[in-house]
Design an enzyme around this catalytic site. Structure first.
Site, PDB file in Angstrom:
ATOM      1  N   ASN A   7       0.801  -1.337  -0.197  1.00  0.00           N
ATOM      2  CA  ASN A   7       0.244   0.111   0.199  1.00  0.00           C
ATOM      3  C   ASN A   7       1.035   1.287  -0.182  1.00  0.00           C
ATOM      4  O   ASN A   7       1.263   1.604   1.342  1.00  0.00           O
ATOM      5  CB  ASN A   7      -1.408  -0.270   1.067  1.00  0.00           C
ATOM      6  CG  ASN A   7      -1.258   0.808   0.900  1.00  0.00           C
ATOM      7  OD1 ASN A   7      -1.607   2.085   0.945  1.00  0.00           O
ATOM      8  ND2 ASN A   7      -3.142   1.241   2.466  1.00  0.00           N
ATOM      9  N   ARG A  89      -1.920  -1.897  -3.070  1.00  0.00           N
ATOM     10  CA  ARG A  89      -3.892  -1.054  -3.455  1.00  0.00           C
ATOM     11  C   ARG A  89      -4.125   0.125  -4.497  1.00  0.00           C
ATOM     12  O   ARG A  89      -2.959   0.741  -4.351  1.00  0.00           O
ATOM     13  CB  ARG A  89      -3.787  -1.168  -1.807  1.00  0.00           C
ATOM     14  CG  ARG A  89      -5.322   0.277  -1.536  1.00  0.00           C
ATOM     15  CD  ARG A  89      -5.244   1.377  -0.366  1.00  0.00           C
ATOM     16  NE  ARG A  89      -6.001   1.938  -0.604  1.00  0.00           N
ATOM     17  CZ  ARG A  89      -6.038   3.575   0.471  1.00  0.00           C
ATOM     18  NH1 ARG A  89      -5.083   3.272   1.187  1.00  0.00           N
ATOM     19  NH2 ARG A  89      -7.488   4.053   0.432  1.00  0.00           N
ATOM     20  N   HIS A 178     -13.350   3.350  -0.262  1.00  0.00           N
ATOM     21  CA  HIS A 178     -13.105   2.311   0.934  1.00  0.00           C
ATOM     22  C   HIS A 178     -13.440   0.632  -0.244  1.00  0.00           C
ATOM     23  O   HIS A 178     -14.439   0.097   1.116  1.00  0.00           O
ATOM     24  CB  HIS A 178     -13.867   2.768   2.299  1.00  0.00           C
ATOM     25  CG  HIS A 178     -13.559   3.527   2.476  1.00  0.00           C
ATOM     26  ND1 HIS A 178     -13.907   4.463   3.386  1.00  0.00           N
ATOM     27  CD2 HIS A 178     -12.082   4.704   2.753  1.00  0.00           C
ATOM     28  CE1 HIS A 178     -13.283   5.785   3.531  1.00  0.00           C
ATOM     29  NE2 HIS A 178     -12.216   5.253   3.875  1.00  0.00           N
ATOM     30  N   ARG A 239     -12.545  16.164   7.294  1.00  0.00           N
ATOM     31  CA  ARG A 239     -13.343  16.324   5.947  1.00  0.00           C
ATOM     32  C   ARG A 239     -14.728  16.749   6.475  1.00  0.00           C
ATOM     33  O   ARG A 239     -15.619  15.807   7.542  1.00  0.00           O
ATOM     34  CB  ARG A 239     -13.739  14.882   4.618  1.00  0.00           C
ATOM     35  CG  ARG A 239     -11.714  14.818   4.416  1.00  0.00           C
ATOM     36  CD  ARG A 239     -12.168  13.656   2.970  1.00  0.00           C
ATOM     37  NE  ARG A 239     -11.219  13.363   3.681  1.00  0.00           N
ATOM     38  CZ  ARG A 239     -10.224  11.802   3.330  1.00  0.00           C
ATOM     39  NH1 ARG A 239     -11.776  11.021   3.875  1.00  0.00           N
ATOM     40  NH2 ARG A 239      -9.395  11.475   2.694  1.00  0.00           N
ATOM     41  N   GLU A 382      -8.420  -4.809   5.066  1.00  0.00           N
ATOM     42  CA  GLU A 382      -8.154  -4.531   3.574  1.00  0.00           C
ATOM     43  C   GLU A 382      -7.198  -5.893   2.543  1.00  0.00           C
ATOM     44  O   GLU A 382      -6.901  -6.139   1.690  1.00  0.00           O
ATOM     45  CB  GLU A 382      -7.945  -2.949   3.230  1.00  0.00           C
ATOM     46  CG  GLU A 382      -8.945  -2.514   3.048  1.00  0.00           C
ATOM     47  CD  GLU A 382      -9.185  -0.777   3.554  1.00  0.00           C
ATOM     48  OE1 GLU A 382      -8.640  -0.975   4.522  1.00  0.00           O
ATOM     49  OE2 GLU A 382      -9.902   0.000   3.301  1.00  0.00           O
TER      50      GLU A 382
END
Ligand code: AMP
Length: 414
Positions: A7, A89, A178, A239, A382
């Site tokens: 990743n 990823r 996601h 955010r 993940e």
């Protein structure tokens, strides 16, 4: 078969080496602060971990360091040829990639093209892929896209009510992110409930520093809260999530320039913006306990937004079998789960306070026996999902798929 999962971010590369098919983590680690004099590698194997501080100039050097540590005397593997696949990823796969794929020149070109849509992520993912391709020449490399799981979202849900030519000319639409996490927990939820993975309706809540929620019908994503970028939807660490875009025009009129508005929405809003204290839920829970009203408001707004989406997605799905909480907050915060699910009995959602209080860090059911909808806590993984995709593609274990394409490809309906 051993699969290395990579990743790559702007200044870091995270990695995990898996033994497949059992998905055993043989080693894992992180190279951080790449390009700075203070860069370092943290490597762990079982209970042992080591820190190596040395200047790592770029991603290529970081990959070299990772591979060196894996094969060092007494290391995890004896020879790099033991790594039979590398899974990467990749954040944005546009509309093209509906599942994971073996990387070839065409795939590389597409990832590069989609960098326009994910300028903060795809270029770094690409650098990681290229470095791995050079260092492990001849080893198949697999790309696993954050957007892929959401390519099944129908047009009615993925289009914005903006002029249609913005979609045609600039590919402006909801992509969602996601996806690997939502897919992983949806599959785990089906397994926990003894259902086929394509026979489950679920609302999956990924609540971490970034947050998104997905409506999953019969194992496929049919809506999600993040949109063209990860800014839309839930309240996140920094955010804003949903808000009236006209606020931006108003602030622009007041002299805010584009860079400032961008920073404001992505880096200074959310939990941090409301509380004025932190983007970290653990810290906010402590502040709220001590009577900090803005920390309390931030937590309440966070949970209120998740509740709204659970309501919306209950309407989207014909029926809901499970609500799943995952991500650092979803997995660990009993308070957030409690505030989110409070008074949702009319939707068939009732928590068991004791089970909810005791859940954390492991798969568990936290709904009361009378709850029509099962509420589950499922730690996301993940990396494991990426390792499984790479194993399936490279090991040729695909149940249905053509070689080089993952099972999800054949199951997607648009
Ligand atoms: P992630 O991005 O998935 O690593 O999640 C990070 C978020 O999870 C941060 O806001 C953390 O404060 C939050 N988190 C982690 N552990 C806990 C916990 N025990 N209680 C509340 N929030 C937590």
């Amino acid at each position: 078969m051993k699969v290395l999962v990579i990743n790559a971010g702007s200044s870091s590369i995270k990695y995990q080496l898996y033994g497949m098919p059992g998905a055993e983590v043989l080693a894992k680690g992180l190279v951080e602060r790449i390009g700075e004099p203070t860069s370092r590698l943290v490597h762990s194997r079982g209970d042992d971990s080591a820190i190596l501080e040395e200047a790592v100039a770029n991603h290529e050097a970081a990959m070299e360091l990772i591979l060196r540590v894996l094969v060092q005397p007494g290391g995890t593997i004896e020879d790099l040829s033991e790594i039979e696949a590398v899974g990467h990823r990749v954040v944005h796969g546009g509309e093209e990639f509906t599942g994971s794929v073996i990387i070839d020149d065409r795939v590389l070109a597409s990832i590069e093209r989609f960098a326009e849509l994910a300028p903060l992520h795809n270029p770094h993912n690409l650098v990681g892929i290229r470095a791995a391709m050079r260092k492990l020449a001849g080893t198949p490399q697999v790309a696993c896209f954050d957007t892929a799981f959401h390519t099944s979202i129908p047009k009615v849900a993925h289009m914005y009510a903006l002029p249609y030519e913005l979609y045609e000319r600039h590919r402006v639409r909801r992509y969602g992110f996601h996806g690997t996490s939502h897919r992983y927990v949806a599959r785990r939820a089906a397994a926990m409930l003894g259902r086929d993975k394509y026979d489950l309706n679920a609302i999956t809540c990924h609540l971490g520093n970034g947050c998104s929620i997905a409506a999953v019908r019969k194992g496929r994503s049919v809506d999600t809260s993040m949109g063209f970028t990860p800014l839309e939807g839930l309240v996140m660490g920094t955010r804003a999530g949903d808000f009236d875009p006209a606020i931006l025009f108003y602030l622009a009129d007041k002299g805010y320039d584009l860079a400032r508005l961008n920073g404001l929405c992505n880096k200074k809003s959310g939990l941090l913006g409301i509380s004025g204290v932190s983007n970290d839920m653990r810290t906010l829970e402590k502040h709220a306990e001590d009577g900090d009203e803005r920390a309390k408001l931030a937590i309440e707004m966070f949970c209120y937004r998740v509740r709204k989406y659970i309501g919306a997605y209950s309407a989207v799905l014909d029926s809901v079998d499970a609500v799943v909480f995952t991500g650092g907050i979803g997995e660990n915060s009993a308070l957030v789960r409690e505030l989110t699910c409070r008074d949702l009995a009319h939707l068939g959602i009732v928590l068991d306070p004791k089970a909810n209080g005791q859940a954390g860090g492991r798969e568990s059911a936290v709904s009361a026996s009378e709850s029509r909808v099962r509420v589950l806590v499922i730690p996301t993984n993940e990396e494991q999902a990426i390792a499984r995709d790479a194993f399936e593609l490279v090991g040729g274990k695909s149940e249905h798929g053509a070689k080089g394409r993952s099972v999800e490809y054949d199951r997607q309906e648009r």
